[in-house]
Design a protein around this motif. Structure first.
Motif, PDB file in Angstrom:
ATOM      1  N   ASN A 137       0.839  -1.192   0.054  1.00 45.62           N
ATOM      2  CA  ASN A 137      -0.012  -0.085   0.059  1.00 45.62           C
ATOM      3  C   ASN A 137       1.075   1.232  -0.089  1.00 45.62           C
TER       4      ASN A 137
ATOM      5  N   ASP B 225      -0.155  18.409  -1.682  1.00 43.76           N
ATOM      6  CA  ASP B 225      -0.794  18.235  -0.288  1.00 43.76           C
ATOM      7  C   ASP B 225      -2.240  17.446  -0.146  1.00 43.76           C
TER       8      ASP B 225
ATOM      9  N   THR C 270      -1.649  13.925  -1.625  1.00 46.93           N
ATOM     10  CA  THR C 270      -1.165  13.195  -0.476  1.00 46.93           C
ATOM     11  C   THR C 270      -2.260  12.843   0.385  1.00 46.93           C
ATOM     12  N   ALA C 271      -3.197  13.756   0.976  1.00 49.17           N
ATOM     13  CA  ALA C 271      -4.135  13.640   2.029  1.00 49.17           C
ATOM     14  C   ALA C 271      -5.301  12.653   1.614  1.00 49.17           C
TER      15      ALA C 271
ATOM     16  N   ASN D 176      -3.563   9.021   1.467  1.00 51.19           N
ATOM     17  CA  ASN D 176      -3.634   8.642   3.083  1.00 51.19           C
ATOM     18  C   ASN D 176      -4.783   8.141   3.371  1.00 51.19           C
TER      19      ASN D 176
ATOM     20  N   TYR E  32      -3.198   4.509   2.076  1.00 46.10           N
ATOM     21  CA  TYR E  32      -1.962   4.518   1.341  1.00 46.10           C
ATOM     22  C   TYR E  32      -0.848   5.274   1.971  1.00 46.10           C
ATOM     23  N   SER E  33       0.378   4.811   2.056  1.00 44.70           N
ATOM     24  CA  SER E  33       1.494   5.554   2.169  1.00 44.70           C
ATOM     25  C   SER E  33       2.100   6.302   1.172  1.00 44.70           C
ATOM     26  N   VAL E  34       2.523   7.504   1.316  1.00 44.91           N
ATOM     27  CA  VAL E  34       3.019   8.181   0.220  1.00 44.91           C
ATOM     28  C   VAL E  34       4.422   8.680   0.551  1.00 44.91           C
TER      29      VAL E  34
ATOM     30  N   ASN F  45       9.788   1.837   4.432  1.00 41.47           N
ATOM     31  CA  ASN F  45       8.366   2.109   4.343  1.00 41.47           C
ATOM     32  C   ASN F  45       7.668   0.785   4.106  1.00 41.47           C
TER      33      ASN F  45
END
Length: 132
Positions: free
Chosen positions: A71, A91, A94-95, A98, A102-104, A126
């Motif tokens: 992920n 941003d 990414t928000a 997330n 998911y991890s970015v 990660n």
């Protein structure tokens, strides 16, 4: 498979939605030099046996690299990202990612060229250790 819901409350596909297909294909054909350089290290399960996809669609976004097993999303940022408007868009993106679980991880293109071992180690850091 993850879904998002439309106004009619019918589930909609979140990965590689048909409306992003043409753009995803075009982006795969025209990788930036940094993307191509990193892709050489990620393709074919070269990095700890993890399968990465390039230019993978999630929702309305097309990610640079995606590892379903972890992920994990890898984004490369060039000079075009060095302004307030791009930072705000990044941003929001990414928000959203997330929020979908998911991890970015973001790297500047310069980092990929100047310190690939460090980039690869940060990607490894990660990974979910229980999957090793």
């Amino acid at each position: 498979m993850r879904f998002i819901f439309g106004r009619d409350m019918k589930p909609k596909k979140i990965h590689n939605r048909p409306e992003t297909k043409t753009n995803r294909i075009q982006l795969r054909k025209s990788l930036t030099s940094a993307e191509a350089f990193l892709w050489n290290e990620l393709k074919g399960k070269k990095l700890d046996g993890r399968k990465f996809r390039r230019q993978h669609g999630i929702g309305n976004y097309i990610t640079d690299f995606y590892c379903a097993q972890e992920n994990l999303i890898i984004e490369l940022d060039g000079e075009v990202h060095n302004n307030t408007i791009s930072n705000e868009k990044d941003d929001r993106r990414t928000a959203y990612l997330n929020g979908e679980g998911y991890s970015v991880v973001r790297f500047e293109n310069k980092m990929v060229f100047e310190n690939m071992p460090s980039v690869l180690q940060e990607i490894r850091d990660n990974f979910n250790n229980s999957k090793d």
